[in-house]
Design a protein around this motif. Structure first.
Motif, short mmCIF file in Angstrom:
data_model
loop_
_atom_site.label_atom_id
_atom_site.label_comp_id
_atom_site.label_asym_id
_atom_site.label_seq_id
_atom_site.Cartn_x
_atom_site.Cartn_y
_atom_site.Cartn_z
N LEU A 178 0.88 -1.16 0.00
CA LEU A 178 0.00 0.00 0.00
C LEU A 178 0.92 1.22 0.00
O LEU A 178 1.83 1.32 0.83
CB LEU A 178 -0.91 0.03 1.22
CG LEU A 178 -1.90 1.21 1.29
CD1 LEU A 178 -3.22 0.78 1.89
CD2 LEU A 178 -1.34 2.38 2.09
N VAL A 179 0.70 2.13 -0.95
CA VAL A 179 1.56 3.31 -1.09
C VAL A 179 0.70 4.56 -1.00
O VAL A 179 -0.36 4.66 -1.65
CB VAL A 179 2.32 3.28 -2.43
CG1 VAL A 179 3.24 4.50 -2.54
CG2 VAL A 179 3.12 2.00 -2.58
N TYR A 180 1.16 5.50 -0.19
CA TYR A 180 0.42 6.73 0.08
C TYR A 180 1.36 7.92 -0.11
O TYR A 180 2.46 7.94 0.44
CB TYR A 180 -0.11 6.68 1.51
CG TYR A 180 -0.67 7.98 2.06
CD1 TYR A 180 -2.03 8.26 1.98
CD2 TYR A 180 0.15 8.91 2.70
CE1 TYR A 180 -2.55 9.44 2.51
CE2 TYR A 180 -0.35 10.08 3.23
CZ TYR A 180 -1.71 10.34 3.13
OH TYR A 180 -2.22 11.50 3.66
N LEU A 181 0.94 8.87 -0.92
CA LEU A 181 1.73 10.07 -1.20
C LEU A 181 0.92 11.31 -0.86
O LEU A 181 -0.16 11.52 -1.42
CB LEU A 181 2.14 10.11 -2.68
CG LEU A 181 2.64 11.46 -3.23
CD1 LEU A 181 3.99 11.83 -2.63
CD2 LEU A 181 2.73 11.42 -4.76
N GLU A 182 1.44 12.13 0.05
CA GLU A 182 0.90 13.47 0.26
C GLU A 182 1.88 14.44 -0.39
O GLU A 182 3.07 14.43 -0.08
CB GLU A 182 0.76 13.81 1.74
CG GLU A 182 0.28 15.25 1.95
CD GLU A 182 0.14 15.66 3.40
OE1 GLU A 182 -0.07 16.86 3.66
OE2 GLU A 182 0.25 14.78 4.28
N GLY A 183 1.37 15.28 -1.28
CA GLY A 183 2.24 16.23 -1.96
C GLY A 183 2.43 15.87 -3.42
O GLY A 183 1.64 15.13 -4.02
N ARG A 184 3.53 16.36 -3.98
CA ARG A 184 3.76 16.17 -5.41
C ARG A 184 5.22 15.87 -5.70
O ARG A 184 6.13 16.38 -5.03
CB ARG A 184 3.34 17.43 -6.19
CG ARG A 184 1.83 17.60 -6.27
CD ARG A 184 1.42 18.83 -7.03
NE ARG A 184 -0.04 18.89 -7.16
CZ ARG A 184 -0.73 20.00 -7.33
NH1 ARG A 184 -0.11 21.16 -7.40
NH2 ARG A 184 -2.04 19.96 -7.44
N LEU A 185 5.41 15.02 -6.72
CA LEU A 185 6.72 14.80 -7.33
C LEU A 185 6.72 15.57 -8.64
O LEU A 185 5.89 15.31 -9.52
CB LEU A 185 6.96 13.31 -7.58
CG LEU A 185 7.14 12.44 -6.34
CD1 LEU A 185 7.11 10.96 -6.71
CD2 LEU A 185 8.45 12.77 -5.66
N TYR A 186 7.63 16.53 -8.78
CA TYR A 186 7.62 17.41 -9.94
C TYR A 186 8.43 16.82 -11.09
O TYR A 186 9.39 16.08 -10.88
CB TYR A 186 8.18 18.78 -9.56
CG TYR A 186 7.44 19.43 -8.42
CD1 TYR A 186 6.07 19.67 -8.50
CD2 TYR A 186 8.09 19.78 -7.24
CE1 TYR A 186 5.38 20.25 -7.45
CE2 TYR A 186 7.42 20.37 -6.19
CZ TYR A 186 6.06 20.60 -6.29
OH TYR A 186 5.39 21.17 -5.25
N GLY A 187 8.01 17.17 -12.30
CA GLY A 187 8.72 16.70 -13.49
C GLY A 187 8.44 15.26 -13.83
O GLY A 187 9.17 14.65 -14.63
#
Length: 637
Positions: free
Chosen positions: A66-75
């Motif tokens: 299970l993978v959870y990302l808060e925010g952004r990876l740019y590019g």
């Protein structure tokens, strides 16, 4: 505060609890509607979030993770995001080269993020944050229960923590707690580029720093100032374009300074949709800044939206206290009106660009006098950055001055740089940024996503690598602006009322450098002129401080009553910064006491509404109308 809430029992089980995620009841706290959701729930852990519709949270799972990302990876193209995060998940699980793989991934990543990875078979949880801790994360750990959250109040309530005397002293002296400390005992900030590993099978939780910024590793590249400015522009264009990707509404919070104009010029150069927004405070104290922002918008042919703010008020102070728990000085409470106005004008789906970090990367960051010993470095820091003198701060909190100095010495010794000059730059560019700039920008994210391209890792490192002598007199910055938009460097720098390269700017720059060698001289001069228009002490914090002293006995739990009475008794002799800093801490103490006892807050007074509809002072209105006609923006009243 928007974002992640996580709690787990490293061994044993969690106590049954009600849903800890609730939408904020105050309509002033960001856009509506709010979504509260539980991502993962077991008897030993739970992962929740609170967000508005446009706030970036991504979550997916397969049979393994299970993978959870808060925010952004740019590019990174959206179609590649899931595969990139799965690659990171496999790196986190690798038993042999786990740290190396994660470190290499983090070096290559450009983003503002917090990532959770759960390996379902082993129940191992890995938590990774970005290279600069752009999203502040707080945690507490008591050998069994680990709490991690973007919301400091959530961690504090789980920990039932008191205010920390050393942190209070550091806040009074520097305006923020140092290192990993927060204002609360047993609650810490997650350092940049960190990995938290939770291993239930072995009843362990560990924190590991994957990367530490070492400014002595940044070697000056060959080339002249024009070469370096051109290279930085290329990197900056990529950083701006990546952060604007996917957003149809890019708004630059435009001032009359250099940093925000650089961002606006770059977005315009890249032909990205962009508008500028500027506020005028209720006293028109930032009128020069406001006017110059209008000239910049006109030069760049940007739509310019103007906002006129109401005076500081109790409601805004309470809101800011709840959001940031003292991590933002309450002098900034007026900014919530501006943020609310941006949401009502553009919607919460906007991306707000700030110029945070511009002065640190492109301006001079070296100390203004020679520092050869740790003692000289500490003395200079306490001169240059101090709000209250150490003697006054310790008389309030009861902390021994020698203990304060020892903690500061340990922090500076922990920096990887060896020379005092580079240690100073580390404090200037990284310590202050993490505790002030990032915390301030994070307040904005309660309303919309906020970014600064100056913290793109490749740009940040390249800019700090440039020779200090090329930054002297802002020569590098002038070249940088001239390449982004010819003529932009010739518009006035609002703080000094003169363009870069002018004789007036050169004289003021030289005078400023002389005063920075002896910061006490600058402080004394500012104190003499503290009653100048727009900088006169505001009655609001003074009135409330006086009420708090007589009506809030809880202050005595943290401050010496005699020392506090002495300060409040001569409140008019304190600088504006001292008044607001003291007011921030006493209001936090009052808020905590009210929450613990369920009692009303007796010290605060009622205030004004969100956006002012009263007329502007005539000089400001005439200037604004003149600029408005040229920039063809829209004024929001």
């Amino acid at each position: 505060m928007v974002g992640t809430r996580f709690i787990c029992a490293v061994h044993g089980k969690l106590q049954p609890q009600a849903d800890p995620v609730k939408a904020p009841p105050d309509p002033m706290i960001g856009p509506q509607p709010w979504e509260a959701r539980t991502i993962w729930l077991q008897d030993w852990c739970r992962l929740d979030y609170l967000k508005y519709e446009a706030y970036p949270i991504t979550c997916f799972e397969n049979q393994e993770f299970l993978v959870y990302l808060e925010g952004r990876l740019y590019g990174l193209e959206e179609s590649r995001l899931e595969s990139e995060l799965l690659h990171l998940a496999h790196c986190a699980l690798s038993p042999e080269n786990r740290i190396t793989s994660l470190t290499n991934w983090l070096r290559a990543a450009d983003g503002d993020f917090l990532i959770f990875i759960l390996h379902k078979k082993t129940d191992i949880i890995s938590v990774v944050n970005d290279l600069f801790a752009r999203l502040p994360v707080y945690y507490s750990w008591d050998d069994r229960i680990l709490v991690i959250s973007r919301d400091l109040q959530y961690v504090r309530q789980k920990k039932t923590a008191r205010l920390d005397p050393m942190s209070l002293t550091q806040y009074l002296v520097f305006g923020f707690p140092l290192g990993q400390k927060t204002l609360f005992e047993g609650i810490y900030t997650l350092p940049p580029a960190s990995l938290i590993t939770i291993d239930r099978q072995h009843c362990r939780a560990d924190i590991h720093r994957l990367l530490r910024h070492n400014l002595e590793e940044l070697l000056p590249p060959p080339g002249n100032v024009h070469d370096h400015a051109g290279h930085l522009v290329d990197l900056f264009r990529v950083a701006c374009a990546n952060r604007a990707a996917g957003s149809g509404k890019n708004i630059v919070s435009l001032s009359g300074g250099l940093d925000s104009r650089a961002v606006a010029a770059c977005l315009k150069r890249e032909n990205l949709p962009v508008a500028a927004a500027t506020f005028l405070d209720h006293r028109a104290g930032n009128i020069a800044d406001f006017q110059t922002a209008g000239e910049i918008a006109a030069h760049l042919h940007l739509p310019w939206h103007t906002f006129y703010l109401a005076p500081p008020c109790d409601r805004a102070s309470q809101t800011l206290l709840r959001l940031k728990q003292g991590a933002n000085n309450l002098e900034m409470n007026f900014i919530l009106n501006f943020l609310d106005g941006l949401v009502r004008t553009f919607g919460s789906g906007l991306t707000c660009f700030t110029g945070d970090g511009g002065g640190d990367t492109l301006g001079e960051s070296r100390p203004y006098r020679r520092l050869s010993t740790p003692a000289s470095l500490m003395h200079y820091l306490m001169e240059r950055y101090r709000i209250f003198p150490l003697r006054l701060a310790t008389s309030l909190t009861g902390v021994a001055p020698q203990d304060f100095v020892m903690v500061l010495a340990d922090l500076l010794a922990s920096y990887p740089e060896r020379t005092m000059t580079r240690k100073y730059q580390h404090f200037f560019c990284l310590e202050v940024a993490t505790k002030q700039y990032h915390e301030g920008e994070d307040r904005n994210r309660q309303y919309f996503w906020s970014v600064s391209p100056f913290y793109a890792p490749r740009f940040f490192e390249a800019a700090l690598s440039c020779p200090d002598d090329q930054k002297f007199g802002l020569r590098l910055y002038r070249q940088f602006l001239g390449i982004l938009s010819p003529g932009l460097e010739n518009l006035p720098y609002a703080d000094w009322g003169a363009p870069l390269g002018s004789w007036k700017f050169a004289l003021l720059y030289a005078a400023k450098n002389l005063s920075r060698k002896q910061p006490q001289l600058t402080r004394s001069i500012k104190h003499l002129f503290r009653s100048s228009p727009g900088r006169a002490p505001h009655p609001y914090p003074v009135q409330v401080l006086t009420k708090q002293l007589s009506a809030c006995p809880s202050l005595a739990a943290y401050f010496s009553v005699d020392a506090l009475k002495n300060l409040v008794g001569r409140i008019d002799t304190l600088t504006i910064g001292q008044q607001w800093t003291l007011f921030t801490l006493t209001s936090l103490m009052e808020e905590l006491s009210a929450q613990e006892n369920g009692a009303p807050r007796p010290g605060l007074v009622s205030g004004a509404s969100a956006l002012s509809t009263s007329p502007l002072p005539h000089p400001a209105k005439r200037s604004e109308e003149k600029i408005q006609r040229r920039s063809q923006g829209s004024a929001i009243r």
